[in-house]
Design a protein around this motif. Structure first.
Motif, PDB file in Angstrom:
ATOM      1  N   VAL A  33      -7.805 -10.569   8.583  1.00  0.00           N
ATOM      2  CA  VAL A  33      -8.651 -10.337   7.414  1.00  0.00           C
ATOM      3  C   VAL A  33      -8.464 -11.436   6.376  1.00  0.00           C
ATOM      4  CG1 VAL A  33      -9.169  -8.715   5.555  1.00  0.00           C
ATOM      5  CG2 VAL A  33      -8.585  -7.859   7.828  1.00  0.00           C
ATOM      6  N   HIS A  34      -7.245 -11.923   6.267  1.00  0.00           N
ATOM      7  CA  HIS A  34      -6.883 -12.917   5.258  1.00  0.00           C
ATOM      8  C   HIS A  34      -7.368 -14.294   5.718  1.00  0.00           C
ATOM      9  CE1 HIS A  34      -4.594 -14.900   2.174  1.00  0.00           C
ATOM     10  NE2 HIS A  34      -3.774 -15.481   3.023  1.00  0.00           N
ATOM     11  N   LYS A  35      -8.455 -14.772   5.117  1.00  0.00           N
ATOM     12  CA  LYS A  35      -9.086 -16.000   5.581  1.00  0.00           C
ATOM     13  C   LYS A  35      -9.034 -17.113   4.540  1.00  0.00           C
ATOM     14  CE  LYS A  35     -10.348 -14.484   9.621  1.00  0.00           C
ATOM     15  NZ  LYS A  35      -9.735 -15.034  10.849  1.00  0.00           N
ATOM     16  N   TYR A  36      -7.976 -17.120   3.744  1.00  0.00           N
ATOM     17  CA  TYR A  36      -7.828 -18.175   2.757  1.00  0.00           C
ATOM     18  C   TYR A  36      -6.358 -18.494   2.578  1.00  0.00           C
ATOM     19  CZ  TYR A  36      -6.717 -14.352  -0.482  1.00  0.00           C
ATOM     20  OH  TYR A  36      -6.144 -13.261  -1.081  1.00  0.00           O
ATOM     21  N   ASP A  37      -6.109 -19.670   2.018  1.00  0.00           N
ATOM     22  CA  ASP A  37      -4.753 -20.111   1.706  1.00  0.00           C
ATOM     23  C   ASP A  37      -4.590 -20.079   0.191  1.00  0.00           C
ATOM     24  OD1 ASP A  37      -2.315 -21.328   1.470  1.00  0.00           O
ATOM     25  OD2 ASP A  37      -2.989 -23.311   2.088  1.00  0.00           O
ATOM     26  N   ALA A  38      -3.728 -19.212  -0.314  1.00  0.00           N
ATOM     27  CA  ALA A  38      -3.434 -19.202  -1.750  1.00  0.00           C
ATOM     28  C   ALA A  38      -2.664 -20.473  -2.098  1.00  0.00           C
ATOM     29  CB  ALA A  38      -2.630 -17.969  -2.119  1.00  0.00           C
ATOM     30  N   LEU A  39      -3.169 -21.241  -3.047  1.00  0.00           N
ATOM     31  CA  LEU A  39      -2.561 -22.517  -3.433  1.00  0.00           C
ATOM     32  C   LEU A  39      -1.684 -22.404  -4.682  1.00  0.00           C
ATOM     33  CD1 LEU A  39      -5.642 -24.870  -2.927  1.00  0.00           C
ATOM     34  CD2 LEU A  39      -3.835 -24.315  -1.289  1.00  0.00           C
ATOM     35  N   LYS A  40      -2.113 -21.578  -5.646  1.00  0.00           N
ATOM     36  CA  LYS A  40      -1.338 -21.468  -6.883  1.00  0.00           C
ATOM     37  C   LYS A  40      -1.713 -20.189  -7.614  1.00  0.00           C
ATOM     38  CE  LYS A  40      -0.016 -23.945 -11.109  1.00  0.00           C
ATOM     39  NZ  LYS A  40      -0.197 -25.182 -11.917  1.00  0.00           N
ATOM     40  N   TYR A  41      -0.688 -19.549  -8.187  1.00  0.00           N
ATOM     41  CA  TYR A  41      -0.882 -18.424  -9.096  1.00  0.00           C
ATOM     42  C   TYR A  41      -0.479 -18.876 -10.493  1.00  0.00           C
ATOM     43  CZ  TYR A  41      -0.968 -15.585  -4.828  1.00  0.00           C
ATOM     44  OH  TYR A  41      -1.261 -15.067  -3.598  1.00  0.00           O
ATOM     45  N   SER A  42      -1.423 -18.827 -11.429  1.00  0.00           N
ATOM     46  CA  SER A  42      -1.149 -19.171 -12.829  1.00  0.00           C
ATOM     47  C   SER A  42      -1.263 -17.900 -13.655  1.00  0.00           C
ATOM     48  CB  SER A  42      -2.149 -20.219 -13.339  1.00  0.00           C
ATOM     49  OG  SER A  42      -2.048 -21.410 -12.583  1.00  0.00           O
ATOM     50  N   LEU A  43      -0.121 -17.451 -14.183  1.00  0.00           N
ATOM     51  CA  LEU A  43      -0.066 -16.185 -14.916  1.00  0.00           C
ATOM     52  C   LEU A  43       0.161 -16.448 -16.404  1.00  0.00           C
ATOM     53  CD1 LEU A  43       0.831 -15.530 -11.897  1.00  0.00           C
ATOM     54  CD2 LEU A  43       2.134 -13.641 -12.876  1.00  0.00           C
ATOM     55  N   GLU A  44      -0.515 -15.673 -17.224  1.00  0.00           N
ATOM     56  CA  GLU A  44      -0.245 -15.643 -18.664  1.00  0.00           C
ATOM     57  C   GLU A  44      -0.171 -14.183 -19.074  1.00  0.00           C
ATOM     58  OE1 GLU A  44      -1.499 -17.785 -22.861  1.00  0.00           O
ATOM     59  OE2 GLU A  44      -2.808 -17.982 -21.113  1.00  0.00           O
ATOM     60  N   LEU A  45       1.002 -13.790 -19.603  1.00  0.00           N
ATOM     61  CA  LEU A  45       1.257 -12.384 -19.896  1.00  0.00           C
ATOM     62  C   LEU A  45       1.631 -12.202 -21.361  1.00  0.00           C
ATOM     63  CD1 LEU A  45       3.459 -11.454 -16.797  1.00  0.00           C
ATOM     64  CD2 LEU A  45       0.984 -11.210 -17.033  1.00  0.00           C
ATOM     65  N   TYR A  46       0.910 -11.288 -22.021  1.00  0.00           N
ATOM     66  CA  TYR A  46       1.235 -10.863 -23.384  1.00  0.00           C
ATOM     67  C   TYR A  46       1.924  -9.501 -23.233  1.00  0.00           C
ATOM     68  CZ  TYR A  46      -2.099 -14.475 -24.816  1.00  0.00           C
ATOM     69  OH  TYR A  46      -2.762 -15.667 -25.002  1.00  0.00           O
ATOM     70  N   LEU A  47       3.222  -9.457 -23.513  1.00  0.00           N
ATOM     71  CA  LEU A  47       4.008  -8.267 -23.224  1.00  0.00           C
ATOM     72  C   LEU A  47       4.254  -7.429 -24.471  1.00  0.00           C
ATOM     73  CD1 LEU A  47       6.674  -9.700 -20.739  1.00  0.00           C
ATOM     74  CD2 LEU A  47       4.449  -8.660 -20.230  1.00  0.00           C
ATOM     75  N   ASP A  48       3.986  -6.143 -24.374  1.00  0.00           N
ATOM     76  CA  ASP A  48       4.334  -5.167 -25.394  1.00  0.00           C
ATOM     77  C   ASP A  48       5.616  -4.498 -24.912  1.00  0.00           C
ATOM     78  OD1 ASP A  48       4.619  -3.087 -27.141  1.00  0.00           O
ATOM     79  OD2 ASP A  48       2.644  -2.192 -26.767  1.00  0.00           O
ATOM     80  N   ILE A  49       6.759  -4.987 -25.394  1.00  0.00           N
ATOM     81  CA  ILE A  49       8.042  -4.514 -24.883  1.00  0.00           C
ATOM     82  C   ILE A  49       8.260  -3.048 -25.245  1.00  0.00           C
ATOM     83  CG2 ILE A  49      10.531  -4.882 -24.864  1.00  0.00           C
ATOM     84  CD1 ILE A  49       8.908  -7.150 -23.609  1.00  0.00           C
ATOM     85  N   ASP A  50       8.036  -2.694 -26.522  1.00  0.00           N
ATOM     86  CA  ASP A  50       8.257  -1.310 -26.951  1.00  0.00           C
ATOM     87  C   ASP A  50       7.295  -0.357 -26.248  1.00  0.00           C
ATOM     88  OD1 ASP A  50      10.279  -2.135 -28.647  1.00  0.00           O
ATOM     89  OD2 ASP A  50       8.951  -2.344 -30.385  1.00  0.00           O
ATOM     90  N   GLY A  51       6.067  -0.793 -26.031  1.00  0.00           N
ATOM     91  CA  GLY A  51       5.076   0.050 -25.363  1.00  0.00           C
ATOM     92  C   GLY A  51       5.184   0.016 -23.845  1.00  0.00           C
ATOM     93  N   GLU A  52       6.088  -0.820 -23.330  1.00  0.00           N
ATOM     94  CA  GLU A  52       6.331  -0.937 -21.890  1.00  0.00           C
ATOM     95  C   GLU A  52       5.025  -1.188 -21.124  1.00  0.00           C
ATOM     96  OE1 GLU A  52       8.605   2.353 -20.451  1.00  0.00           O
ATOM     97  OE2 GLU A  52      10.359   1.860 -21.680  1.00  0.00           O
TER      98      GLU A  52
END
Length: 632
Positions: A33-52
């Motif tokens: 089913v997997h017919k592609y090559d993942a080249l890069k994951y670019s993540l940007e996360l805004y974390l609410d620590i108190d709100g988990e």
């Protein structure tokens, strides 16, 4: 032991060490089913620590189709998808299945056949994988299930170990929280109420190794200087633990240099290595360039073997990742074996053979955990156990004993070079072992990797003559064959001794029962099996002396059992044997023939009174006698 001067320093932008680019090869066709090559994951996360929660998450997936396609899926559990974009164009998407199996299906307006980037925006509280608190961290093989599916719970990805990609993580955190992640820090901003850290991993990485931790960390700086390379070692520790951790992890330069000498230069030499201290939970995780340590740091090197274990994973697990989780022993068996290698090298450690014996004993004591029965190393029903760790290490030890040191370490070096930054299956390693050694090793790998259990040897030996002396040795494999436990073919060393005289010889045993004859230049007082612990096994060695009451062919048991006398020979024998039963006055009451069987039964007639009786076994031209009491 080398001594390294460390200092606990404040974090600064000068700790940005860009890594060199390493292109990941297209993944092999491990699914349909997997017919592609993942080249890069670019993540940007805004974390609410108190709100988990992830207040806002952005993941850009760069991928290369392996054929023209108009849709694809990513693993993405738990979180709410806000939008999916192709450039500025919104794409249609659906979420299918639930829990770990939930998939984000993305549909393109027309087929794609070249490199594309897809942007997914999302938010929510992950049920696992990402854990919030004063120390916020990622664990992609999370308890209590210990399933290697945590990554898909906090970012969309193709969450299989065989599709490796590059990665980037940008973290927006409350003031005072410092973040560490895979690769190198390329920028950071600690000037305001929100602190931002941008970590880039420029070597291929499996999704289960993509990680970060954030806390009010102190940073312990050290350096690896190796063959012209200078690389930072950055350890992130709560301030209260920094002095103890600095001592416990002070040998990291030595550990990385030791493994570099054996397996090739540290794989991520263009970036860093480091440890991040988490709350005590009793585990450690070998995230690429960035081991997470959820164990205490007592400050006395008590966990030195575990520090080495996790560092060796940078070669075995991170640089070369398993093609499937059924190949997990290529991670854990190798890293556990590296413990024995390093502990033999370290001045505060233990000799190699002693450590191997500890691994053997541990496995034998836990062979049936956690399933209640022995399981194979390859494709185990449970991934994290004494079979994949300790038994896997013992298999490498036995392989080394069979093919020799030079060939064995040449094999490991070639294996590292052949699959660098990629994936390997068990068959890749075994095929390479045969190629490098020039030997047919199917018999070895079949019994030790693809079947469960271990051999249990019963050895009986008898000597005749003085100098030279002839040893008659019988070896029985007495292990149960339930659950597919095989009959093993193995070279077994024996050490004959008499005072200061020693004679070492090897017998190749491959049947449930075998007989051997060996000439020894003296008359030994003892015979020791596997004196150098080259085989993972259990054994009982019995010396049978030539006298009327303790003889070589003396029956193992003679007992009254439900109105029948049962006589068992020590081992299955091809020789014919006779059993005769007499009264105490010498009258012959019964005669029976063994004809090569292991057991013969004498069933007394009802007319036979209770009392003492005599028996005689005629075997191999010798007569052996004994007595038994019959009670009705």
């Amino acid at each position: 032991m080398n001594l390294f001067l460390m200092a606990v320093l404040l974090f600064s932008p000068r700790e940005c060490y860009p890594g060199k680019l390493a292109r990941t090869p297209p993944p092999p066709e491990f699914d349909t089913v997997h017919k592609y090559d993942a080249l890069k994951y670019s993540l940007e996360l805004y974390l609410d620590i108190d709100g988990e929660q992830i207040e806002k998450g952005i993941t850009i997936v760069k991928l290369l189709p392996m054929e023209s396609m108009d849709s694809l899926y990513l693993n993405f559990a738990d979180l709410t998808v806000d939008s999916v974009l192709f450039g500025d164009v919104p794409l249609q998407y659906t979420l299918r299945d639930t829990g770990d199996q939930r998939k984000l299906w993305i549909y393109f307006p027309s087929p794609i056949d070249d490199t594309v980037e897809v942007k997914i925006v999302y938010h929510g509280s992950p049920s696992t994988g990402l854990f919030f608190g004063s120390i916020t961290y990622v664990m992609n093989i999370p308890p209590p299930s210990w399933k290697p599916t945590g990554a898909r719970h906090w970012f969309p990805c193709y969450d299989e170990p065989y599709d490796k990609a590059l990665s980037e993580i940008i973290l927006h955190l409350p003031q005072g929280m410092r973040a560490v992640a895979n690769g190198s820090l390329v920028s950071c901003d600690t000037s305001g109420q929100e602190w931002t850290f941008d970590w880039m991993e420029n070597y291929p990485i499996a999704t289960y190794l993509i990680s970060f931790a954030a806390a009010d960390y102190a940073v312990i700086h050290d350096t690896l200087d190796y063959q012209g390379y200078t690389m930072p070692i950055l350890n992130y520790v709560p301030h209260s633990d920094s002095a103890l951790a600095a001592e416990d992890w002070s040998n990291l330069p030595e550990i990385l240099s030791f493994f570099s000498d054996l397996f090739g230069t540290y794989p991520f030499i263009g970036e860093k290595y480091g440890m991040a201290k988490l709350p005590h939970m009793g585990w450690a995780m070998e995230n690429q360039t960035n081991t997470f340590w959820a164990i205490t740091t007592p400050g006395n090197h008590h966990y030195e073997a575990t520090v080495a274990h996790e560092a060796s994973h940078q070669w075995w697990g991170d640089m070369i990742s398993p093609a499937h989780w059924k190949d997990v022993w290529l991670n854990e068996g190798f890293a556990t074996y590296c413990e024995a290698l390093y502990m033999d090298h370290w001045s505060g450690g233990v000799p190699y053979e002693n450590y191997i014996v500890e691994l053997m004993y541990y496995y034998l004591s836990h062979e049936n955990d956690p399933m209640g029965y022995p399981i194979p190393i390859y494709d185990p029903p449970d991934l994290w156990n004494a079979t994949t760790y300790e038994k896997g290490a013992c298999v490498l030890h036995m392989l080394r004993m069979i093919i020799g040191d030079s060939t064995f370490f040449g094999l490991l070096r070639t294996y590292a070079d052949s699959f660098r930054y990629g994936n390997a299956e068990t068959a890749d390693f075994t095929s390479l072992a045969e190629s490098i050694s020039g030997s047919d090793l199917d018999w070895f790998f079949d019994e030790w990797l693809y079947h469960p259990g271990h051999p249990f040897y019963r050895v009986y030996w008898f000597k005749e003559g003085v100098a030279p002396c002839t040893l008659s040795i019988q070896i029985e494999q007495a292990q149960s064959h339930n659950y597919g436990v095989p009959t093993y073919k193995m070279p077994i060393e024996f050490l004959a001794k008499s005072g200061d005289q020693e004679f070492l010889f090897t017998l190749w045993d491959s049947l449930d029962y075998q007989e051997f004859t060996v000439e020894v230049p003296f008359s030994p007082d003892s015979l020791k099996m596997d004196p150098h612990h080259k085989v993972l096994c259990q054994y009982i060695v019995t010396s049978v002396k030539e006298d009327p009451f303790s003889v070589y062919w003396r029956p193992r048991t003679v007992r009254n059992a439900g109105n029948e006398l049962i006589v068992e020979l020590p081992l299955s024998s091809h020789r014919d044997a006779l059993l005769k039963v007499f009264s105490t006055s010498g009258s012959l009451l019964w005669t029976g023939k063994f004809t090569g069987k292991e057991r013969i039964r004498f069933r007394p007639s009802e007319k036979l009174p209770s009392g003492m009786y005599l028996y005689e076994i005629l075997l191999g031209g010798k007569a052996f006698t004994g007595k038994f009491i019959y009670l009705k």
